[in-house]
Design an enzyme around this catalytic site. Structure first.
Site, short mmCIF file in Angstrom:
data_model
loop_
_atom_site.label_atom_id
_atom_site.label_comp_id
_atom_site.label_asym_id
_atom_site.label_seq_id
_atom_site.Cartn_x
_atom_site.Cartn_y
_atom_site.Cartn_z
N GLN A 51 3.28 4.54 -3.43
CA GLN A 51 4.20 4.97 -2.38
C GLN A 51 4.79 6.36 -2.63
O GLN A 51 5.22 7.01 -1.67
CB GLN A 51 5.33 3.94 -2.22
CG GLN A 51 4.82 2.60 -1.73
CD GLN A 51 5.92 1.59 -1.55
OE1 GLN A 51 6.30 0.90 -2.48
NE2 GLN A 51 6.46 1.50 -0.35
N HIS A 71 -8.40 5.55 3.67
CA HIS A 71 -9.47 6.53 3.93
C HIS A 71 -10.58 5.98 4.82
O HIS A 71 -11.30 6.73 5.46
CB HIS A 71 -10.08 7.01 2.60
CG HIS A 71 -9.11 7.79 1.76
ND1 HIS A 71 -9.24 7.97 0.41
CD2 HIS A 71 -7.96 8.45 2.10
CE1 HIS A 71 -8.23 8.69 -0.06
NE2 HIS A 71 -7.44 8.98 0.95
N ASP A 84 -2.11 10.06 -0.06
CA ASP A 84 -2.82 11.09 -0.84
C ASP A 84 -1.84 12.02 -1.57
O ASP A 84 -2.06 12.40 -2.71
CB ASP A 84 -3.72 11.94 0.06
CG ASP A 84 -4.96 11.18 0.52
OD1 ASP A 84 -5.08 9.99 0.19
OD2 ASP A 84 -5.79 11.79 1.23
N ASN A 198 4.73 -7.28 -8.75
CA ASN A 198 5.69 -7.18 -7.65
C ASN A 198 5.24 -8.01 -6.45
O ASN A 198 4.16 -7.79 -5.91
CB ASN A 198 5.82 -5.71 -7.20
CG ASN A 198 6.79 -5.56 -6.03
OD1 ASN A 198 8.00 -5.75 -6.20
ND2 ASN A 198 6.29 -5.27 -4.84
N GLU A 199 6.06 -8.95 -6.04
CA GLU A 199 5.91 -9.69 -4.79
C GLU A 199 4.55 -10.36 -4.59
O GLU A 199 3.76 -9.96 -3.72
CB GLU A 199 6.20 -8.76 -3.61
CG GLU A 199 7.60 -8.20 -3.62
CD GLU A 199 8.02 -7.60 -2.28
OE1 GLU A 199 7.15 -7.40 -1.42
OE2 GLU A 199 9.21 -7.35 -2.11
N TYR A 341 15.44 -8.69 1.63
CA TYR A 341 15.75 -7.77 2.73
C TYR A 341 16.50 -8.43 3.88
O TYR A 341 17.46 -7.88 4.39
CB TYR A 341 14.47 -7.10 3.24
CG TYR A 341 13.95 -6.07 2.24
CD1 TYR A 341 14.35 -4.76 2.31
CD2 TYR A 341 13.10 -6.45 1.20
CE1 TYR A 341 13.92 -3.81 1.38
CE2 TYR A 341 12.67 -5.52 0.27
CZ TYR A 341 13.08 -4.20 0.36
OH TYR A 341 12.67 -3.28 -0.56
C1 BGC Z 1 7.98 -3.80 -1.46
C2 BGC Z 1 8.10 -2.30 -1.30
C3 BGC Z 1 8.34 -1.96 0.15
C4 BGC Z 1 9.66 -2.58 0.56
C5 BGC Z 1 10.11 -2.25 1.97
C6 BGC Z 1 8.94 -4.57 -0.61
O1 BGC Z 1 8.24 -5.60 0.01
O2 BGC Z 1 8.01 -4.16 -2.81
O3 BGC Z 1 6.94 -1.70 -1.82
O4 BGC Z 1 8.31 -0.59 0.40
O5 BGC Z 1 9.59 -3.97 0.44
O6 BGC Z 1 9.26 -2.81 2.90
#
Ligand code: BGC
Length: 516
Positions: A51, A71, A84, A198-199, A341
């Site tokens: 990212q 790509h 990129d 992660n996740e 979130y």
């Molecule tokens: C991820 C991030 C992502 C963020 C916001 C999470 O699911 O670990 O890579 O950018 O949420 O969507």
């Protein structure tokens, strides 16, 4: 996090009734006076390699599944963009560390790019230039007393491994844990907190079951479950390698980061549906690791086995973990790494029958989700404003898993850009306050991480969703970073160790405080 596209909607009346229920009950206080953090509480921000780094093919780095996807199929990305160059952190890491100092962070969470370190995907060849980049970044951070928290895998699998099935191939358990071992060897004398993966839910569900993240396989109800099993075992193997071979000398901690949105069971009628939605969406990973018994959640095992039999499968599509595997996975996380979130309301009634493709995890679960009225603040609907859901989630983790130490490894809010990001400020204040409510009731939460330190490539949304405390100008060759209002508010929280609802920055000139 889970995108809005996944949400189905019901009537306005239901929204209103349910929203009143979620907003008004329980010990969620949302107390408006300044609130102090416990002594020793730590603050950070986070990013991930693909990212922010850019330099996608520089200095010996090879192709990841995100390079390949962007790509070969740019229409899969909302604005047709790619990583990129992204925020060009590969070249601008010193500016990144300067931002950490401006914010006064205790730590910074970033991830390692597997194909940058191991260009063949295997440990037969180590790319010295890639290693040097991470050493430079870590050393620059340590110089200013900023702790590196390092994610070993944040979604950028070597494309070569994807060609061999990626996370659906059981050999990933060796491939991944070999990479992890290389990381411990290379950086373990300086890195004392490791995040294995992660996740997992996003990797397996969005990448193997759906077409929301690379590799966009879309084999729901089968590939996603294979991925889940292999990923849990790969994580556990890396944990045991660290625990036995490296921890005695390196003295660090190792844990997994799960993404958990909260599926609300406040509305009595659908309590079972909500509990099962939490099971399917995130406890599929937390239950095997943090529960007393281990293994997949009982509700999942039962539902998927029943559906599979009805559909004519000879065995459950959810692979069975044998007793050795269950024991191997159980207890393999020193912290509960939590990304959160927003939340969902759920319902399960006759209208849900036949709503989803078969087989699929959605059909196995048989629950529809929707958002409450007023949950969208600002222009973007990529994140919702449901602070109370965070409190409920943290409480559920405390109750279900005997109060594990939690590190909040991501929490944040999407906008469409702009420096005066008052909606993000509101979001952070309320979510942090909800977390303090959980802490006040005994939740062992030790750290909070804002996602993200700066704008970056937001996966399938490209650069259309902005999560940064710092705005990044992606049209400038220097990828200029400018602090938003939220950066000043977060800095104040970190500096004072207090949530002051009324604080307004005196100026928007960012400086580095003494001692940073
Ligand atoms: C991820 C991030 C992502 C963020 C916001 C999470 O699911 O670990 O890579 O950018 O949420 O969507």
């Amino acid at each position: 996090m889970r995108p809005v596209e996944m949400c189905s909607h019901t009537s306005l009346l239901l929204f209103v009734i349910l929203n009143v229920v979620l907003v008004n009950s329980s010990k969620y206080q949302n107390q408006r006076s300044p609130r102090k953090f416990p002594v020793g509480f730590r603050f950070g921000t986070a990013t991930a390699a693909y990212q922010v780094e850019g330099a996608w093919n520089e200095d010996g780095k090879t192709e990841s599944i995100w390079d390949y996807l962007t790509h070969t199929n740019s229409s899969a990305i909302r604005d047709g963009s790619n990583g990129d160059i992204a925020a060009d952190s590969y070249h601008l890491y010193k500016r990144d560390v300067e931002m950490m100092r401006e914010l006064g962070l205790d730590y910074y969470r970033f991830s390692l790019s597997w194909p940058r370190i191991l260009p063949t995907a295997f440990p037969d060849k180590i790319n010295e230039a890639g290693v040097k980049y991470y050493n430079n970044l870590i050393d620059e951070m340590l110089k200013y007393n900023i702790e590196p928290i390092v994610t070993i895998y944040h979604w950028d699998l070597p494309q070569k491994l994807q060609k061999m099935g990626g996370w659906s191939n059981p050999y990933i358990i060796d491939w991944y844990s070999d990479f992890a071992r290389v990381c411990f060897k290379l950086f373990g004398h300086k890195v004392k907190k490791w995040i294995t993966i992660n996740e997992p839910a996003q990797i397996c569900d969005f990448g193997y079951g759906r077409d929301l993240l690379a590799p966009m396989l879309q084999i729901p109800g089968v590939a996603d479950y294979l991925c889940a099993r292999n990923l849990l075992l790969a994580h556990a193997k890396a944990y045991h390698i660290y625990d036995k071979e490296f921890r005695p000398k390196q003295n660090g901690a190792i844990f997994i980061t799960l993404s958990a949105q909260f599926y609300s069971y406040e509305f009595g009628k659908y309590k079972e549906a909500a509990l099962e939605a939490n099971d399917f969406n995130w406890a599929i990973y937390s239950y095997p690791i943090f529960s007393k018994t281990g293994d997949f959640p009982p509700s999942m095992k039962k539902r998927v086995a029943r559906k599979s039999a009805e559909q004519g499968f000879f065995r459950s599509r959810l692979p069975e973990l044998n007793p050795e595997e269950i024991a191997f996975i159980k207890g393999t996380s020193d912290y509960f790494g939590l990304n959160h979130y927003f939340s969902f309301y759920v319902y399960r009634n006759d209208s849900v029958n036949g709503m989803f493709e078969t087989p699929s995890t959605d059909d196995d679960l048989g629950v529809a989700t929707y958002f409450g009225e007023g949950w969208q603040i600002g222009e973007s609907n990529a994140t919702m404003f449901v602070p109370k859901g965070f409190y409920y989630l943290l409480t559920k983790i405390r109750n279900d898993y005997n109060n594990p130490p939690v590190l909040v490894t991501e929490n944040g809010f999407a906008t469409r850009g702009g420096l005066r990001d008052d909606d993000r400020v509101t979001y952070y204040r309320y979510y942090i306050s909800a977390m303090l409510d959980a802490i006040a009731e005994g939740s062992d939460i030790r750290a909070y991480t804002a996602w993200s330190m700066m704008d970056n490539f937001e996966w399938a949304a490209g650069y259309t969703e902005r999560f940064g405390l710092y705005e990044v100008d992606f049209s400038s060759p220097n990828r200029t970073r400018t602090p938003r209002k939220s950066a000043f508010i977060y800095k104040q929280i970190v500096r004072t160790r207090e949530l002051d609802w009324d604080y307004e920055p005196e100026s928007y000139v960012m400086t580095i405080d003494k001692g940073h």
